[in-house]
Design an enzyme around this catalytic site. Sequence first.
Site, PDB file in Angstrom:
ATOM      1  N   ARG A   1       0.836  -1.207   0.000  1.00  0.00           N
ATOM      2  CA  ARG A   1       0.000   0.000   0.000  1.00  0.00           C
ATOM      3  C   ARG A   1       0.867   1.252   0.000  1.00  0.00           C
ATOM      4  O   ARG A   1       0.548   2.249  -0.650  1.00  0.00           O
ATOM      5  CB  ARG A   1      -0.967  -0.001   1.203  1.00  0.00           C
ATOM      6  CG  ARG A   1      -1.709   1.312   1.362  1.00  0.00           C
ATOM      7  CD  ARG A   1      -2.991   1.217   2.186  1.00  0.00           C
ATOM      8  NE  ARG A   1      -2.861   0.446   3.417  1.00  0.00           N
ATOM      9  CZ  ARG A   1      -2.203   0.844   4.510  1.00  0.00           C
ATOM     10  NH1 ARG A   1      -1.595   2.019   4.515  1.00  0.00           N
ATOM     11  NH2 ARG A   1      -2.141   0.078   5.570  1.00  0.00           N
TER      12      ARG A   1
ATOM     13  N   TYR B   1     -17.463  15.550 -16.431  1.00  0.00           N
ATOM     14  CA  TYR B   1     -17.757  14.126 -16.258  1.00  0.00           C
ATOM     15  C   TYR B   1     -18.828  13.932 -15.176  1.00  0.00           C
ATOM     16  O   TYR B   1     -18.726  14.497 -14.081  1.00  0.00           O
ATOM     17  CB  TYR B   1     -16.445  13.419 -15.876  1.00  0.00           C
ATOM     18  CG  TYR B   1     -16.619  11.949 -15.635  1.00  0.00           C
ATOM     19  CD1 TYR B   1     -16.935  11.083 -16.676  1.00  0.00           C
ATOM     20  CD2 TYR B   1     -16.468  11.410 -14.363  1.00  0.00           C
ATOM     21  CE1 TYR B   1     -17.102   9.730 -16.448  1.00  0.00           C
ATOM     22  CE2 TYR B   1     -16.626  10.054 -14.129  1.00  0.00           C
ATOM     23  CZ  TYR B   1     -16.958   9.222 -15.180  1.00  0.00           C
ATOM     24  OH  TYR B   1     -17.121   7.894 -14.954  1.00  0.00           O
TER      25      TYR B   1
ATOM     26  N   ASP C   1      -8.544  17.668 -15.127  1.00  0.00           N
ATOM     27  CA  ASP C   1      -8.820  16.302 -15.571  1.00  0.00           C
ATOM     28  C   ASP C   1      -8.439  16.235 -17.056  1.00  0.00           C
ATOM     29  O   ASP C   1      -9.114  16.803 -17.912  1.00  0.00           O
ATOM     30  CB  ASP C   1     -10.309  15.987 -15.352  1.00  0.00           C
ATOM     31  CG  ASP C   1     -10.670  14.548 -15.690  1.00  0.00           C
ATOM     32  OD1 ASP C   1      -9.955  13.925 -16.497  1.00  0.00           O
ATOM     33  OD2 ASP C   1     -11.686  14.057 -15.156  1.00  0.00           O
TER      34      ASP C   1
ATOM     35  N   LYS D   1      -8.995   4.990 -19.654  1.00  0.00           N
ATOM     36  CA  LYS D   1      -9.297   5.475 -20.996  1.00  0.00           C
ATOM     37  C   LYS D   1      -8.051   5.399 -21.882  1.00  0.00           C
ATOM     38  O   LYS D   1      -7.523   4.327 -22.075  1.00  0.00           O
ATOM     39  CB  LYS D   1      -9.887   6.886 -20.898  1.00  0.00           C
ATOM     40  CG  LYS D   1     -10.926   7.045 -19.776  1.00  0.00           C
ATOM     41  CD  LYS D   1     -12.201   6.230 -19.983  1.00  0.00           C
ATOM     42  CE  LYS D   1     -13.096   6.172 -18.749  1.00  0.00           C
ATOM     43  NZ  LYS D   1     -13.511   7.447 -18.180  1.00  0.00           N
TER      44      LYS D   1
HETATM   45  C1  LIG Z   1     -14.027   7.894 -16.904  1.00  0.00           C
HETATM   46  C2  LIG Z   1     -13.687   9.232 -16.414  1.00  0.00           C
HETATM   47  C3  LIG Z   1     -13.433   9.476 -15.052  1.00  0.00           C
HETATM   48  C4  LIG Z   1     -13.588   8.398 -13.994  1.00  0.00           C
HETATM   49  O1  LIG Z   1     -12.678   7.375 -14.188  1.00  0.00           O
HETATM   50  P1  LIG Z   1     -12.937   5.824 -13.740  1.00  0.00           P
HETATM   51  O2  LIG Z   1     -11.661   5.179 -14.156  1.00  0.00           O
HETATM   52  O3  LIG Z   1     -14.138   5.361 -14.492  1.00  0.00           O
HETATM   53  O4  LIG Z   1     -13.151   5.817 -12.280  1.00  0.00           O
HETATM   54  C5  LIG Z   1     -13.081  10.756 -14.684  1.00  0.00           C
HETATM   55  N1  LIG Z   1     -12.986  11.753 -15.593  1.00  0.00           N
HETATM   56  C6  LIG Z   1     -13.230  11.557 -16.907  1.00  0.00           C
HETATM   57  C7  LIG Z   1     -13.100  12.696 -17.851  1.00  0.00           C
HETATM   58  C8  LIG Z   1     -13.591  10.299 -17.365  1.00  0.00           C
HETATM   59  O5  LIG Z   1     -13.849  10.117 -18.659  1.00  0.00           O
END
Ligand SMILES: *Cc1c(COP(=O)(O)O)cnc(C)c1O
Length: 380
Positions: free
Chosen positions: A46, A98, A170, A195
């Site tokens: 961890r 998001y 983000d 992603k």
């Molecule tokens: C998918 C996504 C998230 C969240 O990510 P997870 O891996 O699904 O928890 C946050 N911000 C954006 C822009 C996303 O497309």
Amino acid sequence: MRFETLSIHAGQGPDPAYGAVMPPIYQVSTFAFEGVKQPGVFDYSRSGNPTRRALEECLAALEGGTRGFALGTGMAAEATALALLQAGDHLIVHDDLYGGTYRIVTSFTAKQGVAVEFVNLRDLDALRAALRPETRLIWTETPTNPLMNLLDLEAIAAIAKEAGILTLCDNTFLSPYFQNPLALGIDIVLHSTTKYINGHSDVVGGALVVKDADLGERIGLLQNMLGSCQAPFDCFLVLRGLKTLALRMETHHRNALAVARMLEKHPKVRRVLHPGLESHPQYALAQKQMRGCGGTFSFCVEGGEAAAFRLLESVRLFILAESLGGVESLIEHPWTMTHLSMPEDARRRAGITEDMIRISVGLEHVDDLLEDLEQALAAI
Ligand SMILES: *Cc1c(COP(=O)(O)O)cnc(C)c1O
């Protein structure tokens, strides 16, 4: 060293144990001490793990930061960053983003006693007007999901710096290959590595990257305290995906732009939201701030929700699914799928409509993708 080289080598020298040329999966919870009061480099997974460290160093290098953190999911990265705040703080969040971010700040962070305020950060005067002495963090996302609006990161970071406020971006939609928020003055970069960074739709993961050493220390402590870190096997998969990020992003960009140009001319398409098109209202900002557009964008069809549903039912190659950024092409309906966690009036205020479709253009042959959408549009 350049991006392609860093993605293959940063944090990833031959393994000290046997010289393995790729970082092995250290699937282990704990590490032997060298002696009493003498821990080795790692003591407990961890707190730190060699496979995770390889990924974290690579992520830091690709974003131009000094510290990277691999978290269990994108939302775990969000929760870890939001844990920098405490009761009484004021958080400014861009008003179009998001759906999961909307949900965590309204349903969790606000209940922890943080004052959460949504502001349209395309309007810099609105941002200045919203600042309070207790404002601690400004949360941005660009391009936004699913509307593909852009935020001027350099301008927002300058306003925040002057007031001594942290900024977060983000950067999931563009990946570090097309946009580097730290270079524009942003303090914290966040990714859902689920992603583009992993890119193969076979793992969930998140990341945070910072430049400032003190901020890095604080986030490192939170990652350890919250236990929000990513597991070794998943780190291995993300690192494996990361090695081809440059190649993948070039093709995502090229394929998506070709699809966007086809849609823009199509009589059954009302509107295309893609920052690489000259028709995008912030095309100039896209050219200044981004090196490419990635593979995800949205469009609106003629004929409302019923026509959108017929299109979703008529595609053969595009898969009806949430998420984005994988090698395979996906299609979805933000109103009833990814953005359902936003209340209806918030969706409407942001500009999300029932006739809107979001696609994640993958790495298939572009002609197969164009043919699939053309036959599906002919069916609506
Ligand atoms: C998918 C996504 C998230 C969240 O990510 P997870 O891996 O699904 O928890 C946050 N911000 C954006 C822009 C996303 O497309």
